[in-house]
Design a protein around this motif. Structure first.
Motif, PDB file in Angstrom:
ATOM      1  N   ASP A 155      25.895  51.168  34.152  1.00  0.00           N
ATOM      2  CA  ASP A 155      26.123  52.566  33.765  1.00  0.00           C
ATOM      3  C   ASP A 155      25.042  53.078  32.826  1.00  0.00           C
ATOM      4  OD1 ASP A 155      28.506  52.746  35.220  1.00  0.00           O
ATOM      5  OD2 ASP A 155      29.676  51.902  33.569  1.00  0.00           O
ATOM      6  N   GLU A 156      24.168  52.187  32.378  1.00  0.00           N
ATOM      7  CA  GLU A 156      23.173  52.564  31.383  1.00  0.00           C
ATOM      8  C   GLU A 156      21.781  52.640  31.981  1.00  0.00           C
ATOM      9  OE1 GLU A 156      23.288  50.179  27.902  1.00  0.00           O
ATOM     10  OE2 GLU A 156      25.457  50.391  27.605  1.00  0.00           O
ATOM     11  N   ILE A 157      21.113  53.760  31.753  1.00  0.00           N
ATOM     12  CA  ILE A 157      19.719  53.901  32.180  1.00  0.00           C
ATOM     13  C   ILE A 157      18.856  52.970  31.342  1.00  0.00           C
ATOM     14  CG2 ILE A 157      17.754  55.491  32.206  1.00  0.00           C
ATOM     15  CD1 ILE A 157      19.670  57.719  32.923  1.00  0.00           C
ATOM     16  N   PRO A 158      17.952  52.206  31.979  1.00  0.00           N
ATOM     17  CA  PRO A 158      17.162  51.223  31.222  1.00  0.00           C
ATOM     18  C   PRO A 158      16.162  51.870  30.273  1.00  0.00           C
ATOM     19  CG  PRO A 158      16.339  51.415  33.465  1.00  0.00           C
ATOM     20  CD  PRO A 158      17.616  52.218  33.407  1.00  0.00           C
ATOM     21  N   GLY A 159      15.764  51.101  29.274  1.00  0.00           N
ATOM     22  CA  GLY A 159      14.744  51.559  28.344  1.00  0.00           C
ATOM     23  C   GLY A 159      13.360  51.262  28.886  1.00  0.00           C
ATOM     24  N   GLU A 160      12.413  51.039  28.011  1.00  0.00           N
ATOM     25  CA  GLU A 160      11.030  50.797  28.430  1.00  0.00           C
ATOM     26  C   GLU A 160      10.918  49.506  29.236  1.00  0.00           C
ATOM     27  OE1 GLU A 160       8.421  50.877  25.121  1.00  0.00           O
ATOM     28  OE2 GLU A 160       8.806  52.967  24.619  1.00  0.00           O
ATOM     29  N   GLY A 161       9.908  49.473  30.104  1.00  0.00           N
ATOM     30  CA  GLY A 161       9.621  48.260  30.853  1.00  0.00           C
ATOM     31  C   GLY A 161      10.311  48.148  32.190  1.00  0.00           C
ATOM     32  N   TRP A 162      11.105  49.158  32.578  1.00  0.00           N
ATOM     33  CA  TRP A 162      11.787  49.098  33.871  1.00  0.00           C
ATOM     34  C   TRP A 162      10.792  49.336  35.011  1.00  0.00           C
ATOM     35  CZ3 TRP A 162      11.855  53.312  37.193  1.00  0.00           C
ATOM     36  CH2 TRP A 162      11.436  54.530  36.638  1.00  0.00           C
ATOM     37  N   LYS A 163      11.198  48.949  36.205  1.00  0.00           N
ATOM     38  CA  LYS A 163      10.356  49.145  37.388  1.00  0.00           C
ATOM     39  C   LYS A 163      11.196  49.661  38.549  1.00  0.00           C
ATOM     40  CE  LYS A 163       6.878  45.473  36.718  1.00  0.00           C
ATOM     41  NZ  LYS A 163       6.268  44.264  37.360  1.00  0.00           N
ATOM     42  N   ILE A 164      10.540  50.348  39.459  1.00  0.00           N
ATOM     43  CA  ILE A 164      11.089  50.612  40.783  1.00  0.00           C
ATOM     44  C   ILE A 164      10.228  49.790  41.737  1.00  0.00           C
ATOM     45  CG2 ILE A 164       9.742  52.759  40.946  1.00  0.00           C
ATOM     46  CD1 ILE A 164      11.890  53.781  42.924  1.00  0.00           C
ATOM     47  N   ALA A 165      10.870  48.999  42.594  1.00  0.00           N
ATOM     48  CA  ALA A 165      10.126  48.000  43.357  1.00  0.00           C
ATOM     49  C   ALA A 165      10.659  47.886  44.782  1.00  0.00           C
ATOM     50  CB  ALA A 165      10.213  46.645  42.664  1.00  0.00           C
ATOM     51  N   PHE A 166       9.804  47.355  45.662  1.00  0.00           N
ATOM     52  CA  PHE A 166      10.194  47.085  47.034  1.00  0.00           C
ATOM     53  C   PHE A 166      11.076  45.835  47.086  1.00  0.00           C
ATOM     54  CE2 PHE A 166       5.958  49.046  47.236  1.00  0.00           C
ATOM     55  CZ  PHE A 166       6.215  50.120  48.071  1.00  0.00           C
ATOM     56  N   ASN A 167      12.107  45.879  47.918  1.00  0.00           N
ATOM     57  CA  ASN A 167      12.930  44.702  48.181  1.00  0.00           C
ATOM     58  C   ASN A 167      12.251  43.897  49.290  1.00  0.00           C
ATOM     59  OD1 ASN A 167      14.813  42.791  48.862  1.00  0.00           O
ATOM     60  ND2 ASN A 167      16.519  44.220  49.108  1.00  0.00           N
ATOM     61  N   LEU A 168      11.455  42.923  48.904  1.00  0.00           N
ATOM     62  CA  LEU A 168      10.660  42.165  49.876  1.00  0.00           C
ATOM     63  C   LEU A 168      11.530  41.336  50.810  1.00  0.00           C
ATOM     64  CD1 LEU A 168       7.640  40.992  47.693  1.00  0.00           C
ATOM     65  CD2 LEU A 168       7.779  42.925  49.263  1.00  0.00           C
ATOM     66  N   VAL A 169      12.704  40.926  50.329  1.00  0.00           N
ATOM     67  CA  VAL A 169      13.608  40.152  51.191  1.00  0.00           C
ATOM     68  C   VAL A 169      14.028  40.974  52.393  1.00  0.00           C
ATOM     69  CG1 VAL A 169      15.883  39.071  51.324  1.00  0.00           C
ATOM     70  CG2 VAL A 169      14.435  38.643  49.348  1.00  0.00           C
ATOM     71  N   SER A 170      14.366  42.243  52.161  1.00  0.00           N
ATOM     72  CA  SER A 170      14.784  43.088  53.286  1.00  0.00           C
ATOM     73  C   SER A 170      13.597  43.468  54.162  1.00  0.00           C
ATOM     74  CB  SER A 170      15.472  44.362  52.767  1.00  0.00           C
ATOM     75  OG  SER A 170      14.545  45.213  52.112  1.00  0.00           O
ATOM     76  N   LEU A 171      12.408  43.573  53.570  1.00  0.00           N
ATOM     77  CA  LEU A 171      11.228  43.971  54.337  1.00  0.00           C
ATOM     78  C   LEU A 171      10.836  42.931  55.385  1.00  0.00           C
ATOM     79  CD1 LEU A 171       8.950  45.489  51.557  1.00  0.00           C
ATOM     80  CD2 LEU A 171       9.964  46.700  53.485  1.00  0.00           C
ATOM     81  N   ARG A 172      11.058  41.678  55.083  1.00  0.00           N
ATOM     82  CA  ARG A 172      10.628  40.637  56.014  1.00  0.00           C
ATOM     83  C   ARG A 172      11.536  40.549  57.232  1.00  0.00           C
ATOM     84  NH1 ARG A 172      12.714  35.465  52.447  1.00  0.00           N
ATOM     85  NH2 ARG A 172      14.811  35.396  53.313  1.00  0.00           N
ATOM     86  N   GLY A 173      12.718  41.187  57.161  1.00  0.00           N
ATOM     87  CA  GLY A 173      13.655  41.119  58.272  1.00  0.00           C
ATOM     88  C   GLY A 173      14.504  39.861  58.204  1.00  0.00           C
TER      89      GLY A 173
END
Length: 303
Positions: A155-173
């Motif tokens: 429920d809490e928005i993260p502070g500094e250092g957060w990332k938005i990233a690709f889910n590589l597990v789903s990308l590989r199929g």
């Protein structure tokens, strides 16, 4: 577009999350840039349908100037800011989607994560990247990725250092995961047949674990051996230490039931299917001789 109102002069570019473009586009050579180039400075790119006001162009340029160069052949998501939608509880995640390829690219559905500085996953959702349009060569396109309330794990928005990233597990199929002994014992043709089965099965729901029967053998001593694909739809490995399983025939009649204590533990890797054989002794089978195996299934008994 309402998107422009999300980006402000007070915003700052945060951490980059980069991947080799092969992880997203596949192993082909399409779009790869020259390996002689050491760094790629991405240029600001707007969606062709946008009519960006002059003042807003200044904001985007200001943010884009803070972007670090990419290495050749990379795709990147550069975090900017997260704002919560007061009405829905969704997170509007501002970021630059960047490409260091020397050709335009178009992407389809991709799963994305929001992670805290320590790597903890805070949100996960699939996005239709066709909405971003064609991404020009060596460019950075600002976008708002809206993570719906039900995709949030906190429920809490993260502070500094957060990332938005690709889910590589789903990308590989979804892939076949063979135990070491199976890897040794199966022929290449048998392995290829299993890969074909895995590929053609219906897609698993998020976090679904499924048991799919692929072979059964009724023994002369009255026991039953079944071979299943244990299918893991999670983005993390699962460990099976004890597994209650019942087998039902085409008439939905239970013909075998028992609990298997697995030693060593069966580990099914994230987003994979692992074949395994379970043997029911004769005392755990019922009316096996009359069972109709034209269609059958294995399932965890319902309490």
């Amino acid at each position: 577009m309402g998107l422009f109102s999300f980006f402000r002069k007070s915003d700052k570019v945060g951490k980059d999350s980069t991947v080799d473009s092969k992880a997203v586009l596949g192993g082909g050579k399409k779009g790869q840039i020259s390996t002689q180039k050491q760094e790629v400075y991405t240029k600001l790119s707007f969606h062709p349908d946008w009519n960006v006001p002059q003042e807003q162009q200044y904001v985007f340029n200001f943010l884009a100037n803070d972007l670090e160069p990419l290495k050749p052949n990379q795709l990147s998501l550069a975090a900017i800011n997260i704002e919560e939608d007061a009405a829905t509880g969704a997170w509007n995640v501002k970021a630059f989607f960047r490409s260091s390829l020397n050709q335009p690219i178009e992407l389809k559905d991709i799963d994305l994560f929001v992670t805290a500085e320590d790597g903890t996953v805070l949100a996960k959702q699939s996005f239709d990247f066709t909405q971003l349009g064609t991404i020009p060569a060596e460019s950075a396109r600002p976008w708002v990725f809206t993570f719906h309330k039900d995709s949030l794990l906190t429920d809490e928005i993260p502070g500094e250092g957060w990332k938005i990233a690709f889910n590589l597990v789903s990308l590989r199929g979804h892939q076949l995961d063979l135990d070491t002994q199976w890897e040794k014992q199966l022929s290449n043709d048998q392995k290829e047949e299993l890969r074909k089965i895995v590929k053609e099965l219906p897609k698993l729901r998020d976090k679904e674990v499924n048991f799919t029967g692929i072979q059964h053998v009724k023994m002369d001593n009255g026991s039953l051996a079944i071979t299943l694909l244990i299918r893991n739809g999670n983005d993390r490995d699962i460990n099976l230490e004890q597994l209650p399983l019942e087998v039902v025939d085409a008439n939905d009649t239970v013909v075998a039931t028992g609990t298997f204590k697995l030693d060593p533990v069966i580990v099914v890797k994230a987003n994979t299917s692992k074949p395994w054989t379970f043997v029911y002794p004769a005392d755990l089978t019922t009316n096996l001789a009359d069972a109709d195996f034209t269609r059958w299934a294995a399932r965890v008994p319902q309490k």
